[in-house]
Design a protein around this motif. Sequence first.
Motif, PDB file in Angstrom:
ATOM      1  N   THR A  33      33.407  21.279 -12.301  1.00  0.00           N
ATOM      2  CA  THR A  33      32.972  20.104 -11.307  1.00  0.00           C
ATOM      3  C   THR A  33      32.462  20.336 -10.189  1.00  0.00           C
ATOM      4  N   GLN A  34      31.576  19.426  -9.765  1.00  0.00           N
ATOM      5  CA  GLN A  34      31.118  19.305  -8.336  1.00  0.00           C
ATOM      6  C   GLN A  34      31.200  18.018  -7.695  1.00  0.00           C
ATOM      7  N   SER A  35      31.456  17.708  -6.776  1.00  0.00           N
ATOM      8  CA  SER A  35      31.791  16.620  -6.039  1.00  0.00           C
ATOM      9  C   SER A  35      32.760  15.680  -6.827  1.00  0.00           C
ATOM     10  N   GLY A  36      33.637  16.012  -7.632  1.00  0.00           N
ATOM     11  CA  GLY A  36      34.470  15.308  -8.325  1.00  0.00           C
ATOM     12  C   GLY A  36      33.913  15.102  -9.988  1.00  0.00           C
ATOM     13  N   LEU A  37      32.576  15.348 -10.175  1.00  0.00           N
ATOM     14  CA  LEU A  37      31.989  15.165 -11.237  1.00  0.00           C
ATOM     15  C   LEU A  37      31.806  16.179 -12.335  1.00  0.00           C
ATOM     16  N   ALA A  38      31.869  15.850 -13.501  1.00  0.00           N
ATOM     17  CA  ALA A  38      31.589  16.993 -14.411  1.00  0.00           C
ATOM     18  C   ALA A  38      30.282  17.630 -14.113  1.00  0.00           C
ATOM     19  N   ARG A  39      30.207  19.132 -14.095  1.00  0.00           N
ATOM     20  CA  ARG A  39      29.054  19.735 -13.922  1.00  0.00           C
ATOM     21  C   ARG A  39      28.168  20.009 -15.108  1.00  0.00           C
ATOM     22  N   ALA A  40      26.716  19.788 -14.786  1.00  0.00           N
ATOM     23  CA  ALA A  40      25.820  20.257 -15.771  1.00  0.00           C
ATOM     24  C   ALA A  40      25.356  21.598 -15.743  1.00  0.00           C
TER      25      ALA A  40
END
Length: 72
Positions: A33-40
Amino acid sequence: MRVAPGKSAKVNVTLRIDPRKFSKTMDPTMERTQSGLARAWVSDVTGRVELSSSKAPTAGTGPGRAEAHCPR
């Protein structure tokens, strides 16, 4: 193709890679995750391609090698 000792030549090589045959894995040093979001991410495969000939001796130098990189 014949290349005299101490000389060089350019050769075109075509490498076909089927990216569907490789799994999509994340680098273990990355966070999922990055900044609480799933990372692509884009996974990739690297390796070496060995170039050799059944007709030409390698004279102790071994086959030629080239780096290969396949983004998935």
